[in-house]
Motif scaffolding. Structure first.
Motif, PDB file in Angstrom:
ATOM      1  N   ARG A  92       0.893  -1.120  -0.058  1.00 26.95           N
ATOM      2  CA  ARG A  92      -0.061   0.090  -0.035  1.00 26.95           C
ATOM      3  C   ARG A  92       0.827   1.085  -0.129  1.00 26.95           C
ATOM      4  NH1 ARG A  92      -5.490  -0.852   1.583  1.00 26.95           N
ATOM      5  NH2 ARG A  92      -5.970  -3.020   2.276  1.00 26.95           N
ATOM      6  N   ILE A  93       0.509   2.229  -0.875  1.00 25.20           N
ATOM      7  CA  ILE A  93       1.259   3.639  -0.921  1.00 25.20           C
ATOM      8  C   ILE A  93       0.992   4.358   0.261  1.00 25.20           C
ATOM      9  CG2 ILE A  93       1.866   5.446  -2.277  1.00 25.20           C
ATOM     10  CD1 ILE A  93       0.678   3.835  -4.838  1.00 25.20           C
ATOM     11  N   PRO A  94       2.137   4.637   1.115  1.00 22.52           N
ATOM     12  CA  PRO A  94       1.891   5.411   2.161  1.00 22.52           C
ATOM     13  C   PRO A  94       0.928   6.945   1.901  1.00 22.52           C
ATOM     14  CG  PRO A  94       3.932   4.873   2.330  1.00 22.52           C
ATOM     15  CD  PRO A  94       3.304   4.418   1.065  1.00 22.52           C
ATOM     16  N   ALA A  95       0.177   7.244   2.747  1.00 28.39           N
ATOM     17  CA  ALA A  95      -0.720   8.435   2.528  1.00 28.39           C
ATOM     18  C   ALA A  95       0.112   9.809   2.378  1.00 28.39           C
ATOM     19  CB  ALA A  95      -1.525   8.989   3.706  1.00 28.39           C
ATOM     20  N   GLU A  96       1.307  10.005   2.860  1.00 29.42           N
ATOM     21  CA  GLU A  96       2.125  10.960   2.750  1.00 29.42           C
ATOM     22  C   GLU A  96       2.709  11.145   1.231  1.00 29.42           C
ATOM     23  OE1 GLU A  96       4.753   8.388   5.317  1.00 29.42           O
ATOM     24  OE2 GLU A  96       2.769   9.192   5.021  1.00 29.42           O
ATOM     25  N   LYS A  97       3.104   9.962   0.903  1.00 25.22           N
ATOM     26  CA  LYS A  97       3.596   9.811  -0.545  1.00 25.22           C
ATOM     27  C   LYS A  97       2.303  10.281  -1.477  1.00 25.22           C
ATOM     28  CE  LYS A  97       7.562   7.016  -0.151  1.00 25.22           C
ATOM     29  NZ  LYS A  97       8.401   6.012  -0.535  1.00 25.22           N
ATOM     30  N   LEU A  98       1.319  10.020  -1.140  1.00 24.97           N
ATOM     31  CA  LEU A  98       0.032   9.782  -2.326  1.00 24.97           C
ATOM     32  C   LEU A  98      -0.336  11.173  -2.224  1.00 24.97           C
ATOM     33  CD1 LEU A  98      -2.564   6.942  -1.419  1.00 24.97           C
ATOM     34  CD2 LEU A  98      -1.186   7.323  -3.636  1.00 24.97           C
ATOM     35  N   ALA A  99      -0.253  11.866  -1.049  1.00 23.62           N
ATOM     36  CA  ALA A  99      -0.587  13.460  -0.897  1.00 23.62           C
ATOM     37  C   ALA A  99       0.525  14.143  -1.896  1.00 23.62           C
ATOM     38  CB  ALA A  99      -0.761  14.019   0.512  1.00 23.62           C
ATOM     39  N   ALA A 100       1.814  13.788  -1.564  1.00 24.79           N
ATOM     40  CA  ALA A 100       2.474  14.724  -2.490  1.00 24.79           C
ATOM     41  C   ALA A 100       2.540  14.302  -4.027  1.00 24.79           C
ATOM     42  CB  ALA A 100       4.037  14.055  -1.939  1.00 24.79           C
ATOM     43  N   HIS A 101       2.202  13.125  -4.286  1.00 24.73           N
ATOM     44  CA  HIS A 101       1.729  12.877  -5.737  1.00 24.73           C
ATOM     45  C   HIS A 101       0.542  13.468  -6.261  1.00 24.73           C
ATOM     46  CE1 HIS A 101       1.605  10.414  -9.334  1.00 24.73           C
ATOM     47  NE2 HIS A 101       0.554   9.949  -9.156  1.00 24.73           N
ATOM     48  N   PHE A 102      -0.412  13.750  -5.588  1.00 26.89           N
ATOM     49  CA  PHE A 102      -1.716  14.430  -5.918  1.00 26.89           C
ATOM     50  C   PHE A 102      -1.245  15.673  -6.033  1.00 26.89           C
ATOM     51  CE2 PHE A 102      -4.160  10.783  -3.409  1.00 26.89           C
ATOM     52  CZ  PHE A 102      -3.820   9.971  -4.577  1.00 26.89           C
ATOM     53  N   GLY A 103      -0.494  16.511  -5.232  1.00 30.12           N
ATOM     54  CA  GLY A 103      -0.195  17.455  -5.340  1.00 30.12           C
ATOM     55  C   GLY A 103       0.700  17.886  -6.773  1.00 30.12           C
ATOM     56  N   GLU A 104       1.315  16.967  -7.054  1.00 29.43           N
ATOM     57  CA  GLU A 104       2.155  17.170  -8.524  1.00 29.43           C
ATOM     58  C   GLU A 104       1.041  16.958  -9.530  1.00 29.43           C
ATOM     59  OE1 GLU A 104       5.067  14.176  -8.525  1.00 29.43           O
ATOM     60  OE2 GLU A 104       6.429  15.202  -7.045  1.00 29.43           O
ATOM     61  N   VAL A 105       0.268  16.231  -9.384  1.00 27.18           N
ATOM     62  CA  VAL A 105      -0.844  16.278 -10.574  1.00 27.18           C
ATOM     63  C   VAL A 105      -1.842  17.235 -10.467  1.00 27.18           C
ATOM     64  CG1 VAL A 105      -3.054  14.736 -11.217  1.00 27.18           C
ATOM     65  CG2 VAL A 105      -0.968  13.609 -10.126  1.00 27.18           C
ATOM     66  N   VAL A 106      -2.207  17.956  -9.527  1.00 28.62           N
ATOM     67  CA  VAL A 106      -2.889  19.313  -9.508  1.00 28.62           C
ATOM     68  C   VAL A 106      -2.234  20.294 -10.137  1.00 28.62           C
ATOM     69  CG1 VAL A 106      -3.648  20.936  -7.860  1.00 28.62           C
ATOM     70  CG2 VAL A 106      -4.271  18.493  -7.357  1.00 28.62           C
ATOM     71  N   GLU A 107      -0.752  20.323  -9.718  1.00 22.84           N
ATOM     72  CA  GLU A 107      -0.045  21.405 -10.396  1.00 22.84           C
ATOM     73  C   GLU A 107       0.129  21.307 -11.878  1.00 22.84           C
ATOM     74  OE1 GLU A 107       4.453  23.277 -10.162  1.00 22.84           O
ATOM     75  OE2 GLU A 107       3.780  21.806  -8.722  1.00 22.84           O
ATOM     76  N   LYS A 108       0.414  20.235 -12.155  1.00 23.19           N
ATOM     77  CA  LYS A 108       0.382  19.775 -13.882  1.00 23.19           C
ATOM     78  C   LYS A 108      -1.028  19.987 -14.670  1.00 23.19           C
ATOM     79  CE  LYS A 108       3.867  16.103 -13.613  1.00 23.19           C
ATOM     80  NZ  LYS A 108       4.161  14.749 -13.490  1.00 23.19           N
ATOM     81  N   GLU A 109      -2.107  19.913 -13.578  1.00 20.98           N
ATOM     82  CA  GLU A 109      -3.634  20.201 -14.361  1.00 20.98           C
ATOM     83  C   GLU A 109      -3.942  21.527 -14.184  1.00 20.98           C
ATOM     84  OE1 GLU A 109      -6.029  17.702 -15.498  1.00 20.98           O
ATOM     85  OE2 GLU A 109      -4.038  16.692 -15.959  1.00 20.98           O
ATOM     86  N   GLY A 110      -3.050  22.470 -13.701  1.00 20.05           N
ATOM     87  CA  GLY A 110      -3.292  23.869 -13.653  1.00 20.05           C
ATOM     88  C   GLY A 110      -4.325  24.166 -12.708  1.00 20.05           C
ATOM     89  N   ALA A 111      -4.503  23.408 -11.797  1.00 18.34           N
ATOM     90  CA  ALA A 111      -5.521  23.420 -10.559  1.00 18.34           C
ATOM     91  C   ALA A 111      -5.050  24.045  -9.269  1.00 18.34           C
ATOM     92  CB  ALA A 111      -6.561  22.337 -10.471  1.00 18.34           C
ATOM     93  N   GLU A 112      -6.053  23.975  -8.267  1.00 18.08           N
ATOM     94  CA  GLU A 112      -5.169  24.332  -6.852  1.00 18.08           C
ATOM     95  C   GLU A 112      -6.049  23.513  -5.971  1.00 18.08           C
ATOM     96  OE1 GLU A 112      -5.681  28.441  -6.116  1.00 18.08           O
ATOM     97  OE2 GLU A 112      -4.387  29.331  -7.826  1.00 18.08           O
ATOM     98  N   ALA A 113      -5.306  23.351  -4.655  1.00 16.24           N
ATOM     99  CA  ALA A 113      -5.744  22.427  -3.913  1.00 16.24           C
ATOM    100  C   ALA A 113      -5.264  22.542  -2.484  1.00 16.24           C
ATOM    101  CB  ALA A 113      -5.820  20.864  -4.100  1.00 16.24           C
ATOM    102  N   GLU A 114      -5.961  22.739  -1.418  1.00 18.93           N
ATOM    103  CA  GLU A 114      -5.414  22.871  -0.030  1.00 18.93           C
ATOM    104  C   GLU A 114      -4.665  21.649   0.192  1.00 18.93           C
ATOM    105  OE1 GLU A 114      -8.851  23.848   2.528  1.00 18.93           O
ATOM    106  OE2 GLU A 114      -9.318  25.585   1.618  1.00 18.93           O
ATOM    107  N   PRO A 115      -3.565  21.705   1.000  1.00 21.89           N
ATOM    108  CA  PRO A 115      -2.852  20.436   1.507  1.00 21.89           C
ATOM    109  C   PRO A 115      -3.574  19.802   2.231  1.00 21.89           C
ATOM    110  CG  PRO A 115      -1.484  22.624   1.588  1.00 21.89           C
ATOM    111  CD  PRO A 115      -2.879  23.019   1.325  1.00 21.89           C
ATOM    112  N   GLU A 116      -4.656  20.189   3.215  1.00 20.26           N
ATOM    113  CA  GLU A 116      -5.384  19.413   3.988  1.00 20.26           C
ATOM    114  C   GLU A 116      -6.283  18.575   3.234  1.00 20.26           C
ATOM    115  OE1 GLU A 116      -8.882  19.712   7.749  1.00 20.26           O
ATOM    116  OE2 GLU A 116      -7.943  21.518   6.892  1.00 20.26           O
TER     117      GLU A 116
END
Length: 540
Positions: free
Chosen positions: A198-222
């Motif tokens: 299973r992928i640790p939650a902190e790594k998933l959150a960091a990965h999702f942050g990169e995806v959001v940036e590539k998609e040109g969107a914004e998201a709160e860290p929480e």
């Protein structure tokens, strides 16, 4: 072989004509992009570099951790020829040569993918066996990727065994499954197995942050942290949730917020859960039921409320043990956990966990979920007002009355008890207050530095985190609320048990050196000193 096995049953579509969901768009194309599976990547890399490649691989793990993606990456790694067409198998496929591009696009004729869920029979496997005898058309290896392999029938597995044990040198089998226990042992023994974690939650959150940036969107860290926790270790599940959250944010014209994700997933509001937990441990039944109904009216499932309460109890227990906080945790939540950890003992936390877990199971099966949840919370609140079993046993042993009306008045403890002069007197106070177990731990583990009213300062050397909390709570109960415990990095004095052992060793040495004992031991060489009394120096 049928076209369905070759993946030729779908007509080609223009790349830009159809929107691709994030889970497909950001599927890893290199091993470097495969998150959370470093051990497997290292093993595969070493095997490729040393030319120690197995003929069959079994990839197992929960949904969305990268089993099929890893199988395709292995296919690329084995068949890559490099940009110049002269390369060999590599853990870093170039991604630009024809085999790499064809495999990535699912059109390579020598990389055959089969879904065992829809091709379960022995005839489907016989097609593979017959085709495997012929060399690859254009690739280095002919590779068969069989997804959800556990769904093959018993006869299909049996038909595959001989080929799987002694396949032609140009063939590799890559199996993927979420239920490895259903794969026959005879198949498992013929494969090199990789368990994808299973992928640790902190790594998933960091990965999702990169995806959001590539998609040109914004998201709160929480918000990203909440999505990562909801994904439960699955990158695909998390990306699907993120896709929905970005679409929702686009409709609202803003960033992906924690509140929007909470509403979208039907999660309990953290502030409301903290308030509900406070009311439960305070035995406030009306307030707790009102808080539960408030969550229910907002559309939160009663089962989700109990699950959040269970998570809270677990986090309080970890905080009591001194564990680090989880990523994305709000400051007010962290402060609440520390406060609850200081207030609740381990027996109370274990009791809360068991009662809430029982309530959670009851709500799952209940015909009236909200009513069952209310009854479960009332049971928890009632149990929280009962005496601790250990305290009850102590009262029984002392002959204290267990029932009947409470006495009219209880003698008040002295407001200002005499301050202890040293750690030994502190331990005596603990024993007098029936804290024998804690007193024993203090004797063994606590190294005092100084005692100046109202502070007891001790060394951090060798003292567990739970003992720090329990000792400070006991100090305030026994000596008064103004007393506190200070833990510093100074080395400290010996523990009380070490002091006593040193004193006894010194006394024994003095006894052995006394004229009478020395003369007796000289006259009787086999004699042994087995004891002595301090008064009048009488020996045994």
């Amino acid at each position: 072989m049928s076209d369905s096995l070759l993946g030729l049953d779908e007509p080609p579509q223009p790349r830009d004509s159809v929107y691709r969901v994030l889970a497909r768009k950001y599927r890893p194309q290199t091993f470097a992009e495969l998150i959370g599976q470093d051990a497997m990547v290292q093993t595969l890399g070493n095997a490729i570099r040393r030319d120690r490649l197995a003929h069959a691989f079994l990839l197992t793990g929960v949904r969305g951790v990268g089993k099929t993606s890893t199988a395709r990456l292995i296919a690329k790694a084995l068949n890559c020829i490099g940009p110049d067409g002269q390369g060999g198998p590599t853990i870093d496929p170039c991604g630009v040569c024809e085999p790499c591009r064809a495999i990535a696009e699912g059109r390579h004729i020598d990389v055959i993918e089969m879904d065992a869920a829809s091709h379960t029979g022995v005839d489907d496997v016989r097609e593979i066996i017959d085709a495997s005898r012929y060399s690859a058309v254009s690739a280095r290896y002919k590779i068969y990727i069989i997804d959800e392999v556990h769904m093959l029938s018993k006869n299909a597995f049996n038909a595959l065994l001989k080929t799987l044990e002694e396949p032609p040198g140009h063939v590799k089998f890559l199996f993927a499954t979420t239920e490895v226990q259903k794969v026959p042992v005879t198949v498992l023994s013929r494969c090199q197995r990789f368990d994808l974690r299973r992928i640790p939650a902190e790594k998933l959150a960091a990965h999702f942050g990169e995806v959001v940036e590539k998609e040109g969107a914004e998201a709160e860290p929480e918000a990203l942290a909440m999505i990562a926790r909801a994904a439960e270790g699955s990158a695909r599940d998390g990306l699907s949730i993120l896709d929905q959250a970005i679409a929702h944010a686009g409709m609202e014209g803003g960033a992906v917020t924690a509140d929007a994700v909470r509403d979208m997933l039907g999660l309990s509001d953290r502030n409301a859960i903290r308030d509900l937990f406070d009311r439960i441990i305070a035995a406030d039944a009306p307030g707790a039921l009102a808080g539960l109904r408030g969550q229910y009216d907002l559309g939160v499932d009663p089962q989700a409320v109990l699950k959040s309460l269970l998570e809270t109890v677990h986090r309080v227990t970890l905080a009591k043990l001194g564990n680090e906080v989880i990523p994305g945790q709000a400051e007010e939540e962290r402060a609440a956990l520390v406060e609850w950890a200081a207030k609740l003992g381990f027996p109370a936390l274990h009791r809360l966990w068991q009662l809430l877990l029982k309530g959670h199971d009851e709500v799952i099966r209940a015909a009236l979920p909200i009513e069952a949840c209310e009854m479960a919370l009332l049971r928890v609140i009632h149990a929280s007002s009962l005496p601790d079993p250990g305290e009850l046993a102590r009262k029984i042993a002392e002959g204290a009355p267990m029932g009947g009306p409470a006495p009219a008045a209880t003698p008040a403890a002295p407001a200002e008890p005499p301050a202890p002069r040293n750690m030994a007197e502190v331990v005596e106070r603990l024993v007098a207050a029936h804290e024998e177990h804690l007193a024993a731990r203090v004797r063994n583990l606590v190294r005092p530095i100084r005692l100046e009213e109202p502070v007891v300062e001790v060394s951090s050397q060798g003292i567990p985190a739970d003992l720090v909390h329990d000792f400070e709570s006991a100090l305030r109960r026994v000596l008064g609320k103004r007393w506190s415990l200070r833990v510093t990095d100074a080395p400290g004095q010996p523990t009380l048990n070490e002091e006593r052992a040193a004193q006894e060793a010194a006394e024994r040495d003095a006894v052995l050196k006394s004229p009478v004992v020395a003369a007796a031991l000289e006259a009787f060489p086999d004699a042994e000193l087995i004891g002595w009394t301090r008064d009048n120096r009488r020996f045994g």
